[in-house]
Design a protein around this motif. Sequence first.
Motif, PDB file in Angstrom:
ATOM      1  N   ALA A 132     -12.734  29.051  20.265  1.00 12.34           N
ATOM      2  CA  ALA A 132     -12.222  27.790  19.726  1.00 12.34           C
ATOM      3  C   ALA A 132     -10.724  27.831  19.406  1.00 12.34           C
ATOM      4  O   ALA A 132     -10.201  26.905  18.784  1.00 12.34           O
ATOM      5  N   GLN A 133     -10.057  28.883  19.831  1.00 12.40           N
ATOM      6  CA  GLN A 133      -8.592  28.900  19.679  1.00 12.40           C
ATOM      7  C   GLN A 133      -7.916  28.442  20.975  1.00 12.40           C
ATOM      8  O   GLN A 133      -6.696  28.522  21.115  1.00 12.40           O
ATOM      9  N   MET A 134      -8.731  27.964  21.919  1.00  9.52           N
ATOM     10  CA  MET A 134      -8.184  27.543  23.214  1.00  9.52           C
ATOM     11  C   MET A 134      -7.104  26.471  23.051  1.00  9.52           C
ATOM     12  O   MET A 134      -6.063  26.512  23.711  1.00  9.52           O
ATOM     13  N   GLY A 135      -7.349  25.533  22.164  1.00 13.34           N
ATOM     14  CA  GLY A 135      -6.408  24.434  21.958  1.00 13.34           C
ATOM     15  C   GLY A 135      -5.043  24.907  21.489  1.00 13.34           C
ATOM     16  O   GLY A 135      -4.014  24.293  21.801  1.00 13.34           O
ATOM     17  N   VAL A 136      -5.028  26.010  20.728  1.00 14.73           N
ATOM     18  CA  VAL A 136      -3.756  26.552  20.213  1.00 14.73           C
ATOM     19  C   VAL A 136      -2.839  26.874  21.389  1.00 14.73           C
ATOM     20  O   VAL A 136      -1.677  26.442  21.436  1.00 14.73           O
ATOM     21  N   PHE A 137      -3.400  27.586  22.351  1.00 14.49           N
ATOM     22  CA  PHE A 137      -2.560  28.069  23.457  1.00 14.49           C
ATOM     23  C   PHE A 137      -2.324  26.983  24.512  1.00 14.49           C
ATOM     24  O   PHE A 137      -1.274  26.966  25.148  1.00 14.49           O
ATOM     25  N   ALA A 138      -3.288  26.082  24.658  1.00 15.11           N
ATOM     26  CA  ALA A 138      -3.091  24.974  25.604  1.00 15.11           C
ATOM     27  C   ALA A 138      -1.990  24.042  25.075  1.00 15.11           C
ATOM     28  O   ALA A 138      -1.105  23.625  25.836  1.00 15.11           O
ATOM     29  N   ALA A 139      -2.030  23.749  23.777  1.00 13.05           N
ATOM     30  CA  ALA A 139      -0.999  22.882  23.199  1.00 13.05           C
ATOM     31  C   ALA A 139       0.364  23.565  23.213  1.00 13.05           C
ATOM     32  O   ALA A 139       1.402  22.906  23.352  1.00 13.05           O
ATOM     33  N   PHE A 140       0.351  24.883  23.086  1.00 14.60           N
ATOM     34  CA  PHE A 140       1.597  25.667  23.157  1.00 14.60           C
ATOM     35  C   PHE A 140       2.260  25.454  24.524  1.00 14.60           C
ATOM     36  O   PHE A 140       3.461  25.146  24.609  1.00 14.60           O
ATOM     37  N   VAL A 141       1.457  25.560  25.586  1.00 11.14           N
ATOM     38  CA  VAL A 141       1.991  25.351  26.948  1.00 11.14           C
ATOM     39  C   VAL A 141       2.432  23.885  27.099  1.00 11.14           C
ATOM     40  O   VAL A 141       3.511  23.598  27.643  1.00 11.14           O
ATOM     41  N   GLY A 142       1.618  22.976  26.578  1.00 13.12           N
ATOM     42  CA  GLY A 142       1.953  21.546  26.646  1.00 13.12           C
ATOM     43  C   GLY A 142       3.275  21.244  25.952  1.00 13.12           C
ATOM     44  O   GLY A 142       4.096  20.464  26.454  1.00 13.12           O
ATOM     45  N   ALA A 143       3.494  21.881  24.810  1.00 16.96           N
ATOM     46  CA  ALA A 143       4.727  21.655  24.053  1.00 16.96           C
ATOM     47  C   ALA A 143       5.940  22.168  24.816  1.00 16.96           C
ATOM     48  O   ALA A 143       7.002  21.536  24.803  1.00 16.96           O
ATOM     49  N   ILE A 144       5.768  23.292  25.481  1.00 17.43           N
ATOM     50  CA  ILE A 144       6.887  23.821  26.296  1.00 17.43           C
ATOM     51  C   ILE A 144       7.188  22.845  27.430  1.00 17.43           C
ATOM     52  O   ILE A 144       8.350  22.549  27.729  1.00 17.43           O
ATOM     53  N   ALA A 145       6.120  22.329  28.043  1.00 17.64           N
ATOM     54  CA  ALA A 145       6.299  21.362  29.140  1.00 17.64           C
ATOM     55  C   ALA A 145       7.024  20.106  28.652  1.00 17.64           C
ATOM     56  O   ALA A 145       7.754  19.474  29.403  1.00 17.64           O
ATOM     57  N   LEU A 146       6.835  19.765  27.369  1.00 23.55           N
ATOM     58  CA  LEU A 146       7.491  18.570  26.821  1.00 23.55           C
ATOM     59  C   LEU A 146       8.893  18.861  26.285  1.00 23.55           C
ATOM     60  O   LEU A 146       9.516  18.014  25.643  1.00 23.55           O
ATOM     61  N   GLY A 147       9.358  20.078  26.479  1.00 24.64           N
ATOM     62  CA  GLY A 147      10.747  20.393  26.159  1.00 24.64           C
ATOM     63  C   GLY A 147      11.000  21.050  24.813  1.00 24.64           C
ATOM     64  O   GLY A 147      12.146  21.186  24.395  1.00 24.64           O
ATOM     65  N   PHE A 148       9.944  21.476  24.125  1.00 22.09           N
ATOM     66  CA  PHE A 148      10.154  22.169  22.848  1.00 22.09           C
ATOM     67  C   PHE A 148      10.536  23.626  23.115  1.00 22.09           C
ATOM     68  O   PHE A 148      10.191  24.187  24.167  1.00 22.09           O
ATOM     69  N   SER A 149      11.229  24.228  22.153  1.00 20.46           N
ATOM     70  CA  SER A 149      11.580  25.643  22.296  1.00 20.46           C
ATOM     71  C   SER A 149      10.325  26.492  22.047  1.00 20.46           C
ATOM     72  O   SER A 149       9.313  25.978  21.543  1.00 20.46           O
ATOM     73  N   GLY A 150      10.415  27.777  22.366  1.00 22.58           N
ATOM     74  CA  GLY A 150       9.258  28.665  22.184  1.00 22.58           C
ATOM     75  C   GLY A 150       8.711  28.651  20.756  1.00 22.58           C
ATOM     76  O   GLY A 150       7.521  28.402  20.542  1.00 22.58           O
ATOM     77  N   PRO A 151       9.584  28.904  19.741  1.00 26.54           N
ATOM     78  CA  PRO A 151       9.074  28.913  18.355  1.00 26.54           C
ATOM     79  C   PRO A 151       8.488  27.560  17.934  1.00 26.54           C
ATOM     80  O   PRO A 151       7.482  27.505  17.229  1.00 26.54           O
TER      81      PRO A 151
END
Lengths: 392, 111
Positions: A132-151
């Motif tokens: 159930a931590q899948m969303g953490v890492f999927a949203a992490f990739v999604g956020a990078i795709a939307l232009g957010f920095s790594g942190p």
Amino acid sequence: MNIGEILLNLWEKSGFAAATWQNYVMLLIGCVLLYLAIVKKFEPLLLCGIAFGCILTNLPMANMYHQELWTAFMNKEIGYGEIMKSGGLLDFFYIGVKTSIYPCLIFMGVGAMTDFGPLLSNPKSLLLGAAAQMGVFAAFVGAIALGFSGPQAASIGIIGGADGPTAIFLTSKLAPELLGAIAVAAYSYMALIPLIQPPFMKLLTTKEQRKIKMEQTRKVSKAEKIVFPVAVTLFVALLLPDTAPLIGCLMLGNLAKETGVTDRLSDTMQNALMNIVTILLSISVGATMVGSNFLTAETLKIVVLGVVAFILSTCGGLLVGVLMCKLTKGKINPLIGSAGVSAVPMAARVANKEGQKANPANFLLMHAMGPNVAGVIGSAIAAGFLLSIFGA
Amino acid sequence: MENITLGQGGILALLGYAMVFVGLILLMVLTIILGKFFMAIAKKDAAPASAKQEETPAPVVDAPTAPGAAGQLKLYNVEPKTAAMVMAIVADKMGKPINELRFLSIKEVAE
């Protein structure tokens, strides 16, 4: 002495004249959040404080919170000394967030209120907590795709862990400028779990699977419950040292509950301490909702990514639940997988409720508590991983 | 690592998810070992206790009330066997565990 001049002077010195449109919008948002907390009962214990903190910080000329001081602090131009000298009330409160004191103390209280018995009697629950931590890492990739920095992406992703203190802990370290938006998104979605999860529970499981009655788990001895928090602290903190503050406090609270010789401490952690820290944490988080920071396109993106993270985490838990159901030939009800998203005990209650809808004689609550508390440990490990990658 | 590419992000995400699994699987193994250890100890403790019980015959005393039992049940012209059957049927019909029901008395009603 001219009366007109005095009145003009008073007006110019008032907050009304100094307020910008962002101030007014944020005051309105604060009132909407108060409405959600009081009338709709969305996590009222936290949202009330967050909403009021938002109102206080956006009062012009009140000087309760100084965003510029914290920006200078982040850039290492000033230290805590300068903040103590020039800060307002909310700056003082916010030091507790910045130093991670509040999230850790909240975790201590959560530990003192948690019974790890269901997890100990069915250790396989830990797999559901991990899934159930899948969303953490999927949203992490999604956020990078939307232009957010790594942190920033890491802080947004952790919303999927459905664990407020962990989200605040990580965000205050990696992307404090997003703290307000992330905390509001995390707590709002946690309150919306009974609405967010059920459609996906029905989508990913069959009615026959939802009907499955699980066998009663074994009785866990007191000694086992006492050794567990010590063992987990040693193991997890050695594996990922960055998780030590969160896991350490969680397990210290649990140890105080289970030993039976520190009842007074456990009582304080569960009640007085928890309440005091909740007040300070919620107001501090609300204080970071400064108009110039909050009214941006980024906030909207965080809100969308947050809900995606929640949904994917639920799906991750459910899918592994279905797999475990098939592997055990129908001994595990896959609904308990959705409880792996933490949000204790709301997610476990939702799993129980959906199980009872399919079969009124089905009592899944205790079985769902296993993955539920496993999710707390899982999201702390996920946070520790992200912190070890992006932390200074 | 401030700015990362989507590809790097994807790899980190997979690594992170795997890390959570590895951490919790290891914790699961640790929990299973702990559970087995404590169950073995509990069995060891229980074995001499039951052997001791077998050696010395228990003194004849009134049987204690069963856990969860709500006091004594008064029977009027009813055999204990029949009473047990009646209670089981009532519990079954009500769909409740028998130890959550309280029977005060059972009386045979003569026609």
